[in-house]
Design an enzyme around this catalytic site. Structure first.
Site, PDB file in Angstrom:
ATOM      1  N   TYR A 144       1.091  -1.167   0.227  1.00 56.53           N
ATOM      2  CA  TYR A 144       0.032  -0.500  -0.291  1.00 56.53           C
ATOM      3  C   TYR A 144       0.991   1.493   0.114  1.00 56.53           C
ATOM      4  CZ  TYR A 144      -3.010   3.449   1.621  1.00 56.53           C
ATOM      5  OH  TYR A 144      -3.892   4.803   1.970  1.00 56.53           O
ATOM      6  N   ASP A 239       9.478   2.540  -0.628  1.00 53.30           N
ATOM      7  CA  ASP A 239       8.533   3.562  -0.059  1.00 53.30           C
ATOM      8  C   ASP A 239       8.724   2.685   1.638  1.00 53.30           C
ATOM      9  OD1 ASP A 239       6.350   4.404   2.100  1.00 53.30           O
ATOM     10  OD2 ASP A 239       4.562   2.930   0.307  1.00 53.30           O
ATOM     11  N   LYS A 267       4.956   9.763   8.736  1.00 50.68           N
ATOM     12  CA  LYS A 267       4.676  10.347   9.944  1.00 50.68           C
ATOM     13  C   LYS A 267       6.071  10.513  10.629  1.00 50.68           C
ATOM     14  CE  LYS A 267       1.444   6.142  10.200  1.00 50.68           C
ATOM     15  NZ  LYS A 267       1.882   6.093   8.561  1.00 50.68           N
TER      16      LYS A 267
END
Length: 431
Positions: A144, A239, A267
């Protein structure tokens, strides 16, 4: 445990917020119960609005490496707020933060701050397309990369396929250039590059899959991926929204000793505040406006509050890299404790662990990819999750999430959690 106040808030929330939550996993739908609403947290513990206390293994989905409200990280934030929360013009702290990231991640030269992991991956792919002059991108099933249109795809039939939209509102024309192939499958990777490699602008991959449970890439798969992208002039994007600065200070680049062309962060580099970044080699990043023709902008990108907290966390991790050994030892302890319970109960479930991440798969298969992950008994997991919650242990409310360790988790926390895990496994097994 009583959840009366949470139930009342949820009843009100669904009137004004889709599903009552601002991110789908928070709805607890996959585990068959209403969500709990949080009041506050500190260290390794979190409290809901009914006063129930939990040992927290979500840790805001990864960024709280030092635990909730760590005083070394949050000290001085009130002074930053008093100085101003956003200016819309540059600040020196953005430069300091960028230098920290570039110095930490070997092989990248420049970084652009954004506001989320989704923004980072979306922007990196745009830059890769601009750099190569190609349209097609390749992703792997089960990975994802945020909710931008081009990445909301699933595979069709066969192992080499064009993506099809996984969400209404995503036009088929948008994902027609997105190719999808199985994770950890070199044969399928080579086949798709033999067929279309010279048209592929970028490959984006989670070096450690964190959205189909915890599925690390196999070294030979990553090595093959690096080699074949170089042969075809394709941009390789790691990623690292989940793994960046969590799996190691040098992230997956250090962990696997494999160097991508670009990398995306989320984050973690904001210590839990909304932030993201994409970075890469100079010749690629110089495609980005205002230097180059690829446009990307954001009013709140590099805002001083996120930069302040992020900089303090990264500086702490840089200066205390023994943290990573401590976290891995805790994760090993937790994973081995779960395996012991499984053995005692005669359950042949699969436990995955990488660095400070742990995942219990309710399947007897070794999970190497999305297809393996889909063999999990999610109903058993739901009973397990609910039993843990009632014993004061909070894990991700879905089978396909990892447990996140922090330095704030003590041996007492882990021992209490393991007792609860043993009980929860017995309850789930007997359902």
């Amino acid at each position: 445990m009583e959840h009366k106040r949470s139930a009342e808030i949820f009843e009100e929330a669904v009137k004004y917020i889709p599903g009552g939550v601002n991110s789908p996993v928070r709805a607890f739908k996959s585990v068959g119960i209403n969500p709990i609403f949080i009041d506050h947290a500190h260290g390794s513990h979190i409290w809901d609005v009914d006063g129930n206390e939990y040992i927290d293994f979500i840790c805001s989905w990864g960024p709280l490496i030092l635990g909730h409200s760590n005083e070394q990280i949050t000290a001085g934030i009130a002074d930053m707020v008093a100085k101003g929360t956003s200016y819309g013009v540059p600040t020196a702290i953005e430069v300091e933060m960028a230098k920290l990231i570039v110095d930490a991640y070997k092989g990248i030269d420049k970084v652009r701050m954004v506001n989320s992991g989704t923004e980072a991956t979306m922007s990196a792919l745009r830059v890769a397309r601009g750099y190569t002059g190609r349209n097609k991108i390749l992703k792997f099933e089960g990975c994802y990369h945020g909710h931008s249109d081009a990445l909301l795809v699933k595979s069709g039939s066969g192992t080499i396929t064009y993506g099809v939209p996984t969400s209404p509102g995503v036009p088929a024309d948008v994902v027609k250039h997105t190719l999808v192939t199985p994770y950890n499958n070199i044969e399928a990777l080579e086949a798709i590059f033999n067929e279309q490699g010279d048209d592929i602008a970028a490959v984006i991959v989670e070096p450690i899959g964190g959205n189909m449970g915890l599925v690390p890439a196999e070294r030979d798969f990553l090595e093959a991926l690096r080699k074949i992208t170089q042969e075809h002039g394709t941009v390789l994007i790691f990623d690292e929204v989940i793994t960046g600065f969590r799996i190691a200070y040098g992230s997956s680049r250090e962990y696997f000793d494999i160097e991508p062309d670009m990398v995306c962060f989320g984050k973690i580099i904001g210590g839990g505040l909304p932030v993201g970044a994409y970075a890469g080699k100079a010749e690629i990043m110089d495609m980005v406006s205002p230097v180059g023709p690829v446009y990307q902008a954001g009013t709140l990108s590099g805002n001083p509050l996120a930069m302040y907290i992020g900089k303090k966390q990264l500086e702490y991790l840089r200066d205390h890299q023994e943290v990573y050994k401590e976290l891995e030892e805790k994760a090993n302890y937790l994973a081995q404790g779960i395996r012991t319970h499984l053995q005692d109960l005669g359950l042949n479930y699969h436990v995955a662990q990488a660095g400070s991440l742990v995942c219990l798969f309710f399947t007897d298969k070794e999970v190497r990819n999305y297809e393996d992950a889909m063999t999990c008994d999610t109903e058993k997991f739901n009973h397990y999750f609910q039993a843990l919650l009632e014993q004061g242990v909070l894990v991700g409310p879905a089978q396909y999430e990892a447990m996140f360790l922090s330095t704030a988790h003590t041996k007492e926390d882990l021992d209490k959690a393991l007792v609860a895990i043993g009980n929860a496994l017995r309850i789930a097994h007997n359902k």
